[in-house]
Scaffold this motif. Sequence first.
Motif, PDB file in Angstrom:
ATOM      1  N   GLY B 190      -4.013  22.165 -14.661  1.00  0.00           N
ATOM      2  CA  GLY B 190      -4.047  22.665 -13.459  1.00  0.00           C
ATOM      3  C   GLY B 190      -5.103  23.628 -13.263  1.00  0.00           C
ATOM      4  O   GLY B 190      -6.309  23.608 -13.795  1.00  0.00           O
ATOM      5  N   ILE B 191      -4.744  24.722 -12.743  1.00  0.00           N
ATOM      6  CA  ILE B 191      -5.828  25.884 -12.427  1.00  0.00           C
ATOM      7  C   ILE B 191      -6.321  26.702 -13.176  1.00  0.00           C
ATOM      8  O   ILE B 191      -5.478  27.088 -14.044  1.00  0.00           O
ATOM      9  CB  ILE B 191      -5.050  26.684 -11.148  1.00  0.00           C
ATOM     10  N   PRO B 192      -7.622  26.590 -13.341  1.00  0.00           N
ATOM     11  CA  PRO B 192      -8.127  27.542 -14.537  1.00  0.00           C
ATOM     12  C   PRO B 192      -7.899  28.960 -14.320  1.00  0.00           C
ATOM     13  O   PRO B 192      -7.550  29.375 -13.584  1.00  0.00           O
ATOM     14  CB  PRO B 192      -9.645  27.274 -14.390  1.00  0.00           C
ATOM     15  N   LEU B 193      -7.657  29.505 -15.716  1.00  0.00           N
ATOM     16  CA  LEU B 193      -7.216  30.972 -15.806  1.00  0.00           C
ATOM     17  C   LEU B 193      -8.353  31.931 -16.412  1.00  0.00           C
ATOM     18  O   LEU B 193      -7.915  32.902 -16.793  1.00  0.00           O
ATOM     19  CB  LEU B 193      -6.087  30.905 -16.759  1.00  0.00           C
ATOM     20  N   GLU B 194      -9.575  31.372 -16.145  1.00  0.00           N
ATOM     21  CA  GLU B 194     -10.579  32.227 -16.862  1.00  0.00           C
ATOM     22  C   GLU B 194     -10.729  33.580 -16.015  1.00  0.00           C
ATOM     23  O   GLU B 194     -10.844  34.806 -16.779  1.00  0.00           O
ATOM     24  CB  GLU B 194     -11.978  31.610 -16.524  1.00  0.00           C
ATOM     25  N   MET B 195     -10.553  33.827 -14.937  1.00  0.00           N
ATOM     26  CA  MET B 195     -10.728  35.221 -14.201  1.00  0.00           C
ATOM     27  C   MET B 195     -10.138  35.305 -13.005  1.00  0.00           C
ATOM     28  O   MET B 195     -10.495  35.472 -12.275  1.00  0.00           O
ATOM     29  CB  MET B 195     -12.238  35.330 -14.038  1.00  0.00           C
ATOM     30  N   PRO B 196      -8.718  35.129 -13.069  1.00  0.00           N
ATOM     31  CA  PRO B 196      -7.660  35.243 -11.964  1.00  0.00           C
ATOM     32  C   PRO B 196      -7.534  36.712 -11.601  1.00  0.00           C
ATOM     33  O   PRO B 196      -7.905  37.546 -12.560  1.00  0.00           O
ATOM     34  CB  PRO B 196      -6.573  34.738 -12.454  1.00  0.00           C
ATOM     35  N   LEU B 197      -7.437  36.948 -10.231  1.00  0.00           N
ATOM     36  CA  LEU B 197      -7.061  38.317  -9.710  1.00  0.00           C
ATOM     37  C   LEU B 197      -5.787  38.420  -9.304  1.00  0.00           C
ATOM     38  O   LEU B 197      -5.049  37.808  -8.624  1.00  0.00           O
ATOM     39  CB  LEU B 197      -8.181  38.683  -8.475  1.00  0.00           C
ATOM     40  N   VAL B 198      -4.766  39.217 -10.065  1.00  0.00           N
ATOM     41  CA  VAL B 198      -3.443  39.253 -10.169  1.00  0.00           C
ATOM     42  C   VAL B 198      -2.935  40.566  -9.734  1.00  0.00           C
ATOM     43  O   VAL B 198      -3.199  41.444 -10.497  1.00  0.00           O
ATOM     44  CB  VAL B 198      -2.814  38.776 -11.438  1.00  0.00           C
ATOM     45  N   TYR B 199      -2.229  40.703  -8.604  1.00  0.00           N
ATOM     46  CA  TYR B 199      -1.444  41.662  -8.155  1.00  0.00           C
ATOM     47  C   TYR B 199       0.208  41.531  -8.497  1.00  0.00           C
ATOM     48  O   TYR B 199       0.532  40.415  -8.123  1.00  0.00           O
ATOM     49  CB  TYR B 199      -1.576  42.249  -6.873  1.00  0.00           C
ATOM     50  N   PHE B 200       0.963  42.570  -9.083  1.00  0.00           N
ATOM     51  CA  PHE B 200       2.299  42.252  -9.708  1.00  0.00           C
ATOM     52  C   PHE B 200       3.224  42.772  -8.302  1.00  0.00           C
ATOM     53  O   PHE B 200       3.394  44.072  -8.393  1.00  0.00           O
ATOM     54  CB  PHE B 200       2.305  42.713 -10.919  1.00  0.00           C
ATOM     55  N   TYR B 201       4.213  41.790  -8.057  1.00  0.00           N
ATOM     56  CA  TYR B 201       5.328  42.215  -7.216  1.00  0.00           C
ATOM     57  C   TYR B 201       6.480  42.231  -7.973  1.00  0.00           C
ATOM     58  O   TYR B 201       7.287  43.168  -7.600  1.00  0.00           O
ATOM     59  CB  TYR B 201       5.305  41.316  -5.973  1.00  0.00           C
ATOM     60  N   GLY B 202       6.727  41.629  -8.729  1.00  0.00           N
ATOM     61  CA  GLY B 202       7.782  41.887  -9.737  1.00  0.00           C
ATOM     62  C   GLY B 202       9.024  40.962  -9.448  1.00  0.00           C
ATOM     63  O   GLY B 202      10.039  41.208 -10.340  1.00  0.00           O
ATOM     64  N   HIS B 203       9.200  40.485  -8.296  1.00  0.00           N
ATOM     65  CA  HIS B 203      10.288  39.693  -8.050  1.00  0.00           C
ATOM     66  C   HIS B 203      10.044  38.255  -7.351  1.00  0.00           C
ATOM     67  O   HIS B 203       8.804  38.118  -6.762  1.00  0.00           O
ATOM     68  CB  HIS B 203      11.114  40.377  -6.911  1.00  0.00           C
ATOM     69  N   PRO B 204      10.883  37.369  -7.340  1.00  0.00           N
ATOM     70  CA  PRO B 204      10.541  35.887  -6.684  1.00  0.00           C
ATOM     71  C   PRO B 204      10.861  35.971  -5.144  1.00  0.00           C
ATOM     72  O   PRO B 204      10.734  35.033  -4.564  1.00  0.00           O
ATOM     73  CB  PRO B 204      11.636  34.974  -7.619  1.00  0.00           C
ATOM     74  N   ASN B 205      11.394  36.957  -4.776  1.00  0.00           N
ATOM     75  CA  ASN B 205      11.677  37.019  -3.308  1.00  0.00           C
ATOM     76  C   ASN B 205      11.118  38.219  -2.405  1.00  0.00           C
ATOM     77  O   ASN B 205      11.428  39.520  -2.981  1.00  0.00           O
ATOM     78  CB  ASN B 205      13.399  37.002  -3.367  1.00  0.00           C
ATOM     79  N   PRO B 206      10.534  38.126  -1.306  1.00  0.00           N
ATOM     80  CA  PRO B 206       9.944  39.031  -0.879  1.00  0.00           C
ATOM     81  C   PRO B 206      10.744  40.149   0.015  1.00  0.00           C
ATOM     82  O   PRO B 206      10.297  41.149   0.090  1.00  0.00           O
ATOM     83  CB  PRO B 206       8.938  38.619  -0.088  1.00  0.00           C
ATOM     84  N   SER B 207      12.063  39.664   0.099  1.00  0.00           N
ATOM     85  CA  SER B 207      12.893  40.437   0.771  1.00  0.00           C
ATOM     86  C   SER B 207      13.278  41.699   0.099  1.00  0.00           C
ATOM     87  O   SER B 207      13.854  42.678   0.502  1.00  0.00           O
ATOM     88  CB  SER B 207      14.005  39.667   1.505  1.00  0.00           C
ATOM     89  N   ILE B 208      13.138  41.699  -1.150  1.00  0.00           N
ATOM     90  CA  ILE B 208      13.794  42.821  -1.870  1.00  0.00           C
ATOM     91  C   ILE B 208      12.677  43.943  -1.590  1.00  0.00           C
ATOM     92  O   ILE B 208      13.227  45.221  -1.615  1.00  0.00           O
ATOM     93  CB  ILE B 208      13.486  42.279  -3.453  1.00  0.00           C
ATOM     94  N   ASN B 209      11.526  43.867  -1.122  1.00  0.00           N
ATOM     95  CA  ASN B 209      10.865  44.933  -0.831  1.00  0.00           C
ATOM     96  C   ASN B 209       9.526  44.460  -0.029  1.00  0.00           C
ATOM     97  O   ASN B 209       8.484  44.466  -0.559  1.00  0.00           O
ATOM     98  CB  ASN B 209      10.043  45.892  -1.802  1.00  0.00           C
ATOM     99  N   ALA B 210       9.921  44.110   1.304  1.00  0.00           N
ATOM    100  CA  ALA B 210       8.559  43.563   1.901  1.00  0.00           C
ATOM    101  C   ALA B 210       7.353  44.716   2.131  1.00  0.00           C
ATOM    102  O   ALA B 210       6.492  44.019   2.205  1.00  0.00           O
ATOM    103  CB  ALA B 210       9.019  43.250   3.475  1.00  0.00           C
TER     104      ALA B 210
END
Lengths: 750, 439
Positions: B190-210
């Motif tokens: 799949g997609i390579p993981l060498e240098m991803p840029l990741v921001y952590f939301y922490g939940h699978p559903n955006p309605s928890i805190n839009a």
Amino acid sequence: MSKAKNNNGYLGVTEPISLSGPTEKDLMQTAEVEKYLSDAGLYESQDEAVLREEVLGKLDQTVKAWIRKATRISGYGEQFVHEANAKIFTFGSYRLGVHGPGADIDTLCVGPRHATRNEFFFRWLHDMLAEMPEVSELHPVPDAHVPVLGFKINGVSIDLLYANLAHAVIPEDLDLSQDNILHNVDEQTVRSLNGCRVTDQILRLVPNILSFRTTLRFIRYWGKCRGVYSNVMGFLGGINWAILVGRICQLYPNASPSMLVSRFFRVYSKWKWPNPVMLCHIEEGYLGLPVWDPRRNYRDRGHQMPIITPAYPCMNSSYNVSVSTRYVMIQEFTRAFEICQAIDEGKADWDALFEPYPFFESYKNYLEVNITARNEDDLRNWKGWVESRLRTLVLKIERYSHEMILAHPYPKDFSDKSRPLHCFYFMGLWRKQTTQAQEAEQFDIRGIVNEFRNTICAYQHWKEGMDIEVSHVKRKEIPLFVFPGGVRPSRSSRTAHKKSRTIPTCDVSADDQVGNLLGVASCSDAQPVPCKGSYTKQPDPNCAGGFQLPGSTSVLPPSLPNEVVLNGSANFHEESVEREHPEHYQESKFATVQNAVCHVAKQPNSLLPNSNNGWQLYGSDSSLNNSQRECSGSAANNLLNLSPAIPATPDELDELVSSNQIKANQEDVNAERRPSLEIGSENNLEQICSLRPQDSNDNLKRKANQELEPLELAAPSTVAAAQSTGTAPRKPLRLRLTTLGKPKPAEGTT
Amino acid sequence: MAAATTAGAGAATPQPPRQYKLAPQSELRVEVLPDAPLRVRLVTGTAEIFGTELPPEGWVPVPPRSKIAIFTWHGATVELDGVSESEYTSDETPMVIYVNTHAILDARRARARTAAAQGGDKEASQGPRVIVVGPTDSGKSTLCKMLLSWAAKLGWKPTYVDLDIGQGSITIPGCISATPIEKPIDIIDGIPLEMPLVYFYGHPNPSINADVYKVLMKELAKTLEKQFSGNAESRAAGMVINTMGWVEGLGYELLLNAIETFKANVVLVLGQEKLWKMLKDAVQSKSNIDVVKLHKSEGVVLRNSKYRQRTRSFRIKEYFYGIANDLAPHSNIVNFSDVSVYKIGGGHQAPRSALPIGAEPVADPTRLVAVNISTDMIHTVLAISYAKEPEEIISSNVAGFIHVTDVDIQRKKLTYIAPCPGDLPSRLLIASSLTWYEA
């Protein structure tokens, strides 16, 4: 839904009285008002506001999870489960924006038709909440007039009502102001929805929300300081005050809060009750629900102080108010108005309005209601029940004495550290003053007290150990635990006066201090007859033959002179005694309960000259209480003296004259003043006629009042109140009632 | 031309290797079982899986639980070895439309590169910013892969942005991420993981805190803008943005927010005419945005919420154990006092219907709240923030993740597994509602 705005461009059922905006002085006074409210700690902190929002957000997520679970359990498919929704709304002080620190949040959960109240709300949602670690003090009251689930989330107190709508799915943008949501729902849901519908409608009907909020905070705080804030006791609750303030805002749409406060007290001190206070016209609607209409609904005719809710179905929100509590409130409005005038003249400041009401110094006679139970839970339930019925004792006293004796309930309870698992309530008793020269009629209220006790002890959830005792106490015998710090406030002038009135007794000397000590000792010893030592040896010659009843039993036309009316009252009294007689001899599981009422004897020759017009109560020959037989020898000599007020001192008389002169110079908003309850026999007669056109209706009104529960009594009580079962009357005509005429061209300055 | 044969679905008995002769512009659709190995090889002709070519004459293992389509432009013969959940051929595909879309994007990239070389302005040197939107199971992820792989095959280095927190195609679910794609996406890894840029939301559903979701989108977009301003080649190559399948209510609002935040100039709408119409109307005041309606493939497999939930769990497991269970994570113990755990966004937001009338919420939905370490944390994923100070957490990306396996309240120690040995890169950790239970 009622129109929020008339075609004429103003809010409310009449034109505004004045369109004037605030003057420089008003703005300064308003700033002082706001500072005062802030210094009094009436605004919550930012942290608490954030916590409340988090709690409501948590609750919103919880009810949504609950409804999905309920939908799945009901056998619906996954797509329907996905669409299932429940919503929360708030009402009351939080929604109005006038809540203070630590206040409860009145909350409503709205769910679809398959999520029924008993099966899903009080069972599944209750269980979900019980499993959440942040939830505490979970307390369901499914049998209440307005069923409620009480609990705390992270320390924030929530009263959660439930509205079970006919909708299959609750849309996220549900609008509670639409009348059609009341279609095909049960009456508990109608009552549950009313809190939200009324709250939001009030804010739609006031011209300036910020001024409304500040003024309402002020009035609520004032009401609590002066002891007139309690719906359950027959005074007013939050929704009543909001409507009253809203009406003032409509009449003075551009005024600032300090002016609105002053106008509030002025308008309502002169209001011609029972003319209703309304924010909008009452509309019949098309759903067939009953709306307030005293021309068609006999129960509505007996309302003392109608304050009509503005959302369909419009109803009286203050049906708990009695003659006594209305009288007290009018006195308070008048006092506050006078202080506002002094503030305006620079002779007083806002502090004076909030001086705590000196309840335990205002009357010579009180009723003490002592309740007990075997444990804290039982005491809490018992207390809720008793508290919700205390106003019926006020009504009984008024009815029995034909409103010659009025009772002022204190809106809070007391506890005595030396007596755990006990709780105390107090009522001040006073006699209405008349100008009649003849000796006052005497009333024996022991019968109605026993009747009250029997009604209370018929509590559906009664448990062994629950008990109630109603005693008469004099002012000097008030127990010390009611006073701050347990110390009775000293009143040197009254002490001197009191000495001259002390009654010699066979057991104690005439020394006032010894008398006080004896009173305290009696209370602490919990003797069956606490006031036994106060009996006198000499019988009262006037009471030898008991109460003399005239023979006539005819119904009296209202045009007859006052003396004949009294005879009519006497007949009513006789009939009342006969009805109460059989109850007395019925065997009861409470037969062993000791005497509920004790009376203090007083010789007629010891009355002061200015007490000649005072009334006296005395017992009849026949004993109405088993326990009374123990004292049968002196029962006939028991007397209860109820003088309405201490005679005015010369200084007070001067002040009164001065006050009258000031009043004479005031510009009167109303065409004529409503007569005082204590003025002239002619006005008294007129009032009696207008209040009770027929005796038979009177009983029905009283019963109706007792059956009704306050609109706001959602949480505190575990009462299993009788359900109000009335068939919907014919659709009433549009009702236009107002006590205020068209405004004058310009508002005069006072 | 010989007709394609079809194997029975749900075959239980072992299957011998079988060959499929594919006509030009047709595809073989295969659903792989969770626990049975399957491999594919190209016998003759040319074929690709989601834009990545199959190598000639070599067996290629297909990852478990995959749902793939082997497409051929000019005809091919492929061979399958192993048991599958289902396999069938189809000659009805939207591939011609998709590749035409790619050609248009390629032309824009070429123009952007030319403009950059000639010192053109920022807008002229910006390659296409493509956002792929559509309801669930409309083939958005697949279309993204194809567009990225085709571009990479031609030598471009487009940036892939994944806003779908429910699935997580770059890293674990609960994150919004971006990574450059420099070569066609590997069929296995799949997609390579060498240098991803990741921001952590922490939940699978955006309605928890839009609101937090929006803030993180803004932070990610801001970082990408910085990268583009310093790298003309990346800017000319543009980006491909994958989105969630929630296209109504709040989901639709977040789509509009994403289009604006990432300055998308090409909106590809898959599988729903209503959404296409709504978006066209919403952006019609902006002349530089093209909204294009594309058909979805009939071969897209529908997935229910249980399937999604399981996929999320497997994606989390893959992060620590590898796709083929070939990695060995490290177990470590840390003192409570050596780490600080935070939660972004505080509690739930009160609905407007429950607030005082006319009042704005006083609770900042993006505020940071310290979290007490408790046994509730067991089996959850914590993100390791690159922030130096707590207040920087929401604007910082994350270095990686740990999985909490035990919390000892008495001894105040937390046991976790991590992909790398040694100390954590940072002591600032972000709590989440993402859980995984080792089965």
